[in-house]
Scaffold this motif. Structure first.
Motif, PDB file in Angstrom:
ATOM      1  N   UNK A  69       1.032  -1.035  -0.218  1.00 34.97           N
ATOM      2  CA  UNK A  69       0.010   0.103  -0.101  1.00 34.97           C
ATOM      3  C   UNK A  69       0.922   1.309  -0.044  1.00 34.97           C
ATOM      4  N   UNK A  70       2.393   1.090  -0.040  1.00 38.80           N
ATOM      5  CA  UNK A  70       3.231   2.333  -0.230  1.00 38.80           C
ATOM      6  C   UNK A  70       3.485   2.708   1.343  1.00 38.80           C
ATOM      7  N   UNK A  71       3.338   2.043   2.270  1.00 42.10           N
ATOM      8  CA  UNK A  71       3.450   2.380   3.573  1.00 42.10           C
ATOM      9  C   UNK A  71       5.128   2.323   3.669  1.00 42.10           C
ATOM     10  N   UNK A  72       5.902   3.372   4.011  1.00 40.61           N
ATOM     11  CA  UNK A  72       7.231   3.205   4.082  1.00 40.61           C
ATOM     12  C   UNK A  72       7.835   3.453   5.652  1.00 40.61           C
ATOM     13  N   UNK A  73       6.748   3.405   6.541  1.00 45.65           N
ATOM     14  CA  UNK A  73       7.254   3.437   8.017  1.00 45.65           C
ATOM     15  C   UNK A  73       8.412   2.350   8.485  1.00 45.65           C
ATOM     16  N   UNK A  74       9.513   2.837   8.904  1.00 40.54           N
ATOM     17  CA  UNK A  74      10.512   1.855   9.233  1.00 40.54           C
ATOM     18  C   UNK A  74       9.645   0.813  10.469  1.00 40.54           C
ATOM     19  N   UNK A  75       9.955  -0.355  10.213  1.00 42.22           N
ATOM     20  CA  UNK A  75       9.592  -1.560  10.823  1.00 42.22           C
ATOM     21  C   UNK A  75      10.613  -2.448  11.443  1.00 42.22           C
ATOM     22  N   UNK A 102      14.158 -13.832  23.638  1.00 42.61           N
ATOM     23  CA  UNK A 102      14.077 -12.699  24.601  1.00 42.61           C
ATOM     24  C   UNK A 102      15.064 -11.616  24.079  1.00 42.61           C
ATOM     25  N   UNK A 103      14.571 -10.566  24.406  1.00 43.26           N
ATOM     26  CA  UNK A 103      15.867  -9.376  23.735  1.00 43.26           C
ATOM     27  C   UNK A 103      15.755  -8.436  25.069  1.00 43.26           C
ATOM     28  N   UNK A 104      17.049  -7.556  24.976  1.00 43.50           N
ATOM     29  CA  UNK A 104      17.315  -6.688  25.916  1.00 43.50           C
ATOM     30  C   UNK A 104      16.468  -5.348  25.414  1.00 43.50           C
ATOM     31  N   UNK A 105      16.011  -4.797  26.449  1.00 45.78           N
ATOM     32  CA  UNK A 105      15.342  -3.455  26.239  1.00 45.78           C
ATOM     33  C   UNK A 105      16.234  -2.351  25.627  1.00 45.78           C
ATOM     34  N   UNK A 106      17.358  -2.257  26.112  1.00 42.91           N
ATOM     35  CA  UNK A 106      18.345  -1.160  25.773  1.00 42.91           C
ATOM     36  C   UNK A 106      18.741  -1.503  24.207  1.00 42.91           C
ATOM     37  N   UNK A 107      18.865  -2.832  24.220  1.00 47.33           N
ATOM     38  CA  UNK A 107      19.318  -3.090  22.462  1.00 47.33           C
ATOM     39  C   UNK A 107      18.161  -2.636  21.707  1.00 47.33           C
ATOM     40  N   UNK A 108      17.051  -2.874  22.205  1.00 48.49           N
ATOM     41  CA  UNK A 108      15.645  -2.426  21.293  1.00 48.49           C
ATOM     42  C   UNK A 108      15.802  -1.309  21.228  1.00 48.49           C
ATOM     43  N   UNK A 109      15.899  -0.338  22.097  1.00 43.11           N
ATOM     44  CA  UNK A 109      16.075   1.145  22.221  1.00 43.11           C
ATOM     45  C   UNK A 109      17.011   1.637  21.114  1.00 43.11           C
ATOM     46  N   UNK A 110      18.281   0.877  21.409  1.00 42.57           N
ATOM     47  CA  UNK A 110      19.412   1.326  20.454  1.00 42.57           C
ATOM     48  C   UNK A 110      19.007   1.050  18.815  1.00 42.57           C
ATOM     49  N   UNK A 111      18.441  -0.123  18.819  1.00 43.30           N
ATOM     50  CA  UNK A 111      18.088  -0.411  17.291  1.00 43.30           C
ATOM     51  C   UNK A 111      17.006   0.515  16.819  1.00 43.30           C
ATOM     52  N   UNK A 113      16.679   3.829  17.667  1.00 42.24           N
ATOM     53  CA  UNK A 113      17.437   5.054  17.193  1.00 42.24           C
ATOM     54  C   UNK A 113      17.856   4.884  15.954  1.00 42.24           C
ATOM     55  N   UNK A 114      18.788   3.722  15.856  1.00 39.45           N
ATOM     56  CA  UNK A 114      19.569   3.607  14.586  1.00 39.45           C
ATOM     57  C   UNK A 114      18.414   3.670  13.445  1.00 39.45           C
ATOM     58  N   UNK A 115      17.314   2.880  13.539  1.00 37.72           N
ATOM     59  CA  UNK A 115      16.260   3.030  12.368  1.00 37.72           C
ATOM     60  C   UNK A 115      16.061   4.465  12.160  1.00 37.72           C
ATOM     61  N   UNK A 133      20.559  18.604  15.970  1.00 36.67           N
ATOM     62  CA  UNK A 133      19.876  17.379  16.725  1.00 36.67           C
ATOM     63  C   UNK A 133      20.063  16.332  16.113  1.00 36.67           C
ATOM     64  N   UNK A 134      20.630  15.256  17.035  1.00 36.39           N
ATOM     65  CA  UNK A 134      20.994  13.911  16.657  1.00 36.39           C
ATOM     66  C   UNK A 134      20.086  12.870  17.249  1.00 36.39           C
ATOM     67  N   UNK A 135      19.044  12.520  16.127  1.00 36.38           N
ATOM     68  CA  UNK A 135      17.984  11.661  16.926  1.00 36.38           C
ATOM     69  C   UNK A 135      18.723  10.063  17.255  1.00 36.38           C
ATOM     70  N   UNK A 136      19.730   9.881  16.751  1.00 34.11           N
ATOM     71  CA  UNK A 136      20.146   8.433  17.160  1.00 34.11           C
ATOM     72  C   UNK A 136      21.021   8.503  18.521  1.00 34.11           C
ATOM     73  N   UNK A 137      21.639   9.654  18.664  1.00 32.86           N
ATOM     74  CA  UNK A 137      22.286   9.802  20.154  1.00 32.86           C
ATOM     75  C   UNK A 137      21.304  10.538  21.176  1.00 32.86           C
ATOM     76  N   UNK A 138      20.075  10.967  20.670  1.00 35.17           N
ATOM     77  CA  UNK A 138      19.262  11.792  21.498  1.00 35.17           C
ATOM     78  C   UNK A 138      19.829  12.845  22.007  1.00 35.17           C
ATOM     79  N   UNK A 139      20.747  13.624  21.215  1.00 32.35           N
ATOM     80  CA  UNK A 139      21.255  14.741  21.691  1.00 32.35           C
ATOM     81  C   UNK A 139      20.994  16.073  20.950  1.00 32.35           C
ATOM     82  N   UNK A 140      21.077  17.178  21.605  1.00 35.32           N
ATOM     83  CA  UNK A 140      21.130  18.315  21.133  1.00 35.32           C
ATOM     84  C   UNK A 140      22.410  19.288  21.432  1.00 35.32           C
ATOM     85  N   UNK A 141      23.006  19.954  20.393  1.00 30.40           N
ATOM     86  CA  UNK A 141      23.826  20.926  20.671  1.00 30.40           C
ATOM     87  C   UNK A 141      23.825  22.090  20.352  1.00 30.40           C
TER      88      UNK A 141
END
Ligand code: CA
Length: 219
Positions: A69-75, A102-111, A113-115, A133-141
């Motif tokens: 259907x053309x949906x490009x949302x990252x999955x 089972x997976x680690x929550x922190x790893x899921x969060x990191x993945x 952010x990479x997506x 603003x860096x969405x991957x590092x969740x940082x703003x300078x």
């Protein structure tokens, strides 16, 4: 950042809503493929976390249907079955990443952010200051110096920067901040914008009275 979580396991679903919520994601949770399909058809998400084993329409069928259907949302696919065949079919169907339960929550969060980093947020700069603003590092300078923002301030800024040059209404910004069923403070967006102007610089966000907010596009 607004996420759609598709997971039929109640315990895991609750844990993910809480864990991802704490790291600043607004999470909508559905338990089957049909509800996920309706949610994706009506709401814009920054990413989807998709379990493959679902009642009714399974995860792979949902993914194929949305991509067709053309949906490009990252999955990001979650799967309990650690088989090469399933991973390959998930990637073939259009998923961007996968994790084995089972997976680690922190790893899921990191993945996640990479997506999101790969999806669409460009650094934002404004003369004579430079805000990045860096969405991957969740940082703003600002001029290279780190600025501390709350998760929700970050979400407001990121939402505006992703759509630089376009006006976002208060309710569109609230969508970046809150999942379904979360209570919304009526003046929350105003408060976050006020704090962002104080922490960054006054002109970073302009108000269009009665319409919404805008971060000017890059010249
Ligand atoms: Ca499942």
């Amino acid at each position: 950042m607004r996420l759609l979580l598709v997971e039929d396991d109640t315990l895991l679903g609750r844990g993910l809503v809480a864990g991802l919520g704490q790291s600043g994601f607004a999470v909508d949770w559905v338990r089957d493929g049909e509800d996920a399909d309706s949610a994706l058809a009506t709401t814009t998400y920054d990413a989807v976390v998709l379990d493959l084993g679902l009642p009714g329409m399974d995860g792979i069928s949902l993914l194929k249907h949305r991509r067709a259907a053309g949906d490009k949302t990252p999955v990001l696919v979650l799967t309990a079955r650690d088989t090469i065949a399933e991973r390959v079919s998930g990637l073939d169907a259009g998923s961007d990443d996968y994790m084995i339960k089972p997976f680690d929550l922190e790893e899921l969060q990191a993945r996640l952010r990479a997506l999101l980093r790969r999806s669409r947020v460009e650094p934002y700069r404004s003369s004579p200051w430079s805000c990045h603003l860096d969405p991957a590092a969740h940082s703003v300078t600002l001029d290279g110096a780190p600025v501390t923002l709350s998760n929700r301030e970050f979400a407001v800024l990121q939402g505006l920067m992703m759509h630089a040059g376009r006006v976002l209404s208060r309710s569109q910004l609230e969508e970046q901040l809150y999942g379904w069923g979360e209570e919304i403070d009526s003046n929350a967006v105003e408060v976050h914008v006020h704090n962002l102007r104080r922490k960054l610089f006054p002109d970073v966000i302009r108000t269009l009275r009665g319409v919404g907010y805008i971060v000017p596009a890059q010249p």
